[in-house]
Scaffold this active site. Structure first.
Site, mmCIF file in Angstrom:
data_model
loop_
_atom_site.group_PDB
_atom_site.id
_atom_site.type_symbol
_atom_site.label_atom_id
_atom_site.label_comp_id
_atom_site.label_asym_id
_atom_site.label_seq_id
_atom_site.Cartn_x
_atom_site.Cartn_y
_atom_site.Cartn_z
ATOM 1 N N ARG A 1 130.430 75.380 -7.208
ATOM 2 C CA ARG A 1 129.993 76.560 -6.492
ATOM 3 C C ARG A 1 131.171 77.088 -5.687
ATOM 4 O O ARG A 1 132.028 76.324 -5.244
ATOM 5 C CB ARG A 1 128.839 76.234 -5.541
ATOM 6 C CG ARG A 1 127.658 75.576 -6.223
ATOM 7 C CD ARG A 1 127.015 76.483 -7.248
ATOM 8 N NE ARG A 1 126.428 77.663 -6.663
ATOM 9 C CZ ARG A 1 125.847 78.627 -7.377
ATOM 10 N NH1 ARG A 1 125.798 78.546 -8.689
ATOM 11 N NH2 ARG A 1 125.330 79.688 -6.770
ATOM 12 N N HIS A 2 131.216 78.384 -5.476
ATOM 13 C CA HIS A 2 132.326 78.962 -4.736
ATOM 14 C C HIS A 2 132.306 78.497 -3.279
ATOM 15 O O HIS A 2 131.244 78.325 -2.684
ATOM 16 C CB HIS A 2 132.270 80.491 -4.795
ATOM 17 C CG HIS A 2 132.479 81.045 -6.167
ATOM 18 N ND1 HIS A 2 133.668 80.899 -6.858
ATOM 19 C CD2 HIS A 2 131.653 81.748 -6.993
ATOM 20 C CE1 HIS A 2 133.570 81.494 -8.041
ATOM 21 N NE2 HIS A 2 132.360 82.008 -8.143
ATOM 22 N N GLU A 3 133.503 78.290 -2.744
ATOM 23 C CA GLU A 3 133.623 77.887 -1.351
ATOM 24 C C GLU A 3 133.070 78.986 -0.447
ATOM 25 O O GLU A 3 133.206 80.176 -0.734
ATOM 26 C CB GLU A 3 135.093 77.626 -1.016
ATOM 27 C CG GLU A 3 135.334 77.020 0.355
ATOM 28 C CD GLU A 3 134.612 75.712 0.550
ATOM 29 O OE1 GLU A 3 133.512 75.752 1.139
ATOM 30 O OE2 GLU A 3 135.126 74.674 0.123
ATOM 31 N N ASP B 1 136.386 78.243 -7.981
ATOM 32 C CA ASP B 1 137.319 79.264 -7.493
ATOM 33 C C ASP B 1 138.577 79.371 -8.348
ATOM 34 O O ASP B 1 139.394 80.267 -8.126
ATOM 35 C CB ASP B 1 137.730 78.947 -6.048
ATOM 36 C CG ASP B 1 136.558 78.974 -5.094
ATOM 37 O OD1 ASP B 1 135.693 79.850 -5.268
ATOM 38 O OD2 ASP B 1 136.492 78.121 -4.191
#
Length: 556
Positions: free
Chosen positions: A189-191, A200
């Protein structure tokens, strides 16, 4: 999606519990109230209340007394996934002797780790055994023919060498897997703000390879005698198509019709790619040299001629980057400190709740309107932000141009030193080293303390230089493995790249339909999510393989 645990606290009187991130993507700790624990029903009878917290970051638990708001205890802890813990608080009669103890009732972080690894191993074994590697290798050896070159134009990246076909297709497959959920692991999952996860890395790599492919495709077209004016029209038309496709696939609204114009989101992934491709391709078409002057070998700057021959394009890109720096750090934003790079919300102790993204967010809201940008950014989870913010916004597009232009420079290296493997590998290493040094200076080798932190939401300068550093290394490895040693042909990941637009659009449109998604027996199980996401990705690989065999290609 973050995975949560059940956390129980056993206390003896009214207490207020706070949680703050120990390693948040911010220079300041984020203080989040978790809840209020009521007093026990009688003397000596404890009160018990359950809470659910995120396991992605290490946490600091802080317990305050309600009447005096006095800090009673504070402890650092990194909870295990799906674990069950109890916090016991004793000696409350004497606040100076309060004792807090964390007890692990159950910690189920690791039992299914082997099962997860087994899933991935079986998946890769299945893919590599399903396809004949020689078939792809023989195809790609014929890339010089006009027919094969024309077929490859249907790919978004216009790959015309083996290394780019493998790299772009692999990035596309990983992107599909990540978009489907990545097994619901936090690193897929994106930061939330500063920092990097696996998710990312994929989009910037795609942008980088697009730039490399632009260099090769433009050079090939000019060598075949194509007019620059014709190429410019083609570039503009393809960019427009990409942009329109992107707008349509991210704005489904089945209650109000195909598109709801009042809340139409304008920025997006394909829109960002369209703008980046337009700028970089136009620059290369205007300044690219088809034939190299043999007299250049005597000039002092010949060892860097692949850079100096494109000096007009470099000036344009540097000018754009200077514009990004000026707008980011000098543009006055109402109610926000100049040069603010934080997430807003409760970050920075809630001092700037409506300043998410600083100048980048302000420009998007002013230029596009709040209703036409992303409404649910990742900052809402950790920082409880309320203002919309688009990670594919206007200001960040400048740095995506820089990312693609560095990829274009990698293509120039491949062109100017064709078949000179040592020269190509050396220059890739030099570029990676220089970009790595530049990133270290910008970030001070830290997550939050640098001049410009690595931030995917902002597409910060350090994010671009760091990911470009990685990209040159990965391209070097793929180049050595695929083009030099011929150890791998790229199968089966080569096939999605032959229909990259169809695969990307298809996986977005049919994301919520069977067989790509179904109702699971246990929605909190990584195993079920991983199996579902791997199967969905495999189906798109199989679809692209069938389309390739049927010679069906979606060209733009």
């Amino acid at each position: 999606m973050l995975v949560f645990i059940d956390l129980h606290f056993v206390l003896y009187q009214n207490m207020l519990l706070h949680i703050e991130l120990k390693n948040p993507p911010l220079t300041c700790l984020v203080l989040l109230p978790v809840g209020r624990i009521p007093a026990g029903p009688g003397p000596g009878v404890p009160a018990t209340l359950g809470f659910t917290v995120s396991t992605q970051h290490a946490l600091i638990l802080q317990l305050n007394s309600t009447p005096l708001n006095t800090e009673l205890c504070r402890m650092h802890f990194h909870f295990g996934e799906h674990g069950n813990y109890s916090l016991w608080v004793k000696n409350l009669n004497d606040l100076s002797q309060v004792n807090c103890t964390m007890v692990t009732d159950s910690d189920r972080l690791s039992p299914d780790l082997g099962e997860k690894c087994l899933y991935v191993f079986i998946y890769l074994l299945f893919l590599f055994s399903l396809f004949r590697l020689d078939a792809v290798r023989n195809l790609l050896l014929r890339l010089g023919s006009t027919m094969e070159a024309e077929r490859l134009i249907n790919s978004l990246l216009f790959c015309d060498v083996l290394v780019l076909a493998c790299s772009s297709s692999l990035a596309l497959v990983v992107m599909v897997f990540v978009n489907y959920g990545g097994g619901r692991y936090w690193f897929f999952r994106h930061e939330s703000w500063n920092g990097l996860t696996v998710a990312d890395l994929v989009f910037p790599w795609f942008v980088f390879i697009m730039g490399t492919s632009i260099s090769l495709s433009v050079n090939g077209a000019l060598c075949r005698g194509a007019m620059r004016s014709h190429l410019l029209r083609k570039v503009c038309w393809r960019s427009l198509q990409l942009f329109l496709i992107g707008v349509f696939i991210i704005n489904p609204n089945y209650c109000l019709g195909p598109l709801s114009w009042d809340s139409l989101r304008i920025p997006g992934v394909l829109q960002r790619l369209a703008f980046t491709y337009l700028v970089v391709a136009v620059l290369d078409v205007l300044v690219a040299r088809v034939h190299q002057d043999s007299s250049l070998t005597d000039v002092w700057w010949y060892p860097a001629h692949d850079i100096f021959l494109n000096w007009p394009a470099w000036i344009c890109v540097i000018t754009m980057e200077t514009l990004w720096l000026c707008l980011t750090f000098l543009l006055p934003v109402p109610g926000c400190p100049t040069g603010y790079l934080g997430p807003g919300g409760v970050g920075d102790f809630g001092q700037y709740p409506d300043c998410t993204g600083g100048a980048a967010g302000y420009i998007d809201r002013w230029l596009l309107g709040e209703n036409h940008i992303y409404q649910t950014p990742s900052t809402r989870v950790v920082y409880q932000t309320t203002v919309p913010f688009d990670p594919e916004g206007v200001l960040g597009s400048i740095n995506s141009v820089l990312m693609a232009f560095l990829g274009l420079q990698a293509g120039k290296v491949l062109l100017h030193y064709r078949e000179q493997h040592r020269q190509i590998i050396t220059r890739f290493l030099v570029w990676s080293f220089l970009l790595g040094i530049f990133s270290a200076v910008l970030t001070k080798c830290s997550r939050n303390q640098g001049y410009i932190p690595v931030n995917k939401n902002l597409w910060s300068l350090s994010y671009v230089t760091t990911l470009s550093c990685f990209a040159f290394v990965v391209l070097l490895v793929v180049y050595y493995t695929v083009d030099v040693k011929r150890w791998w042909s790229g199968a089966p990941f080569f096939y999605p790249g032959m229909n990259s637009i169809l695969v990307y659009v298809g996986h977005e449109v049919f994301e919520d339909y069977f067989p790509f998604r179904w109702r699971m027996a246990n929605s909190q199980s990584h195993s079920e999510h991983l199996a579902q996401n791997l199967l969905a990705t495999s189906i798109w690989v199989l679809i692209s393989y069938v389309l390739y065999r049927k010679k069906i290609f979606w060209k733009i």
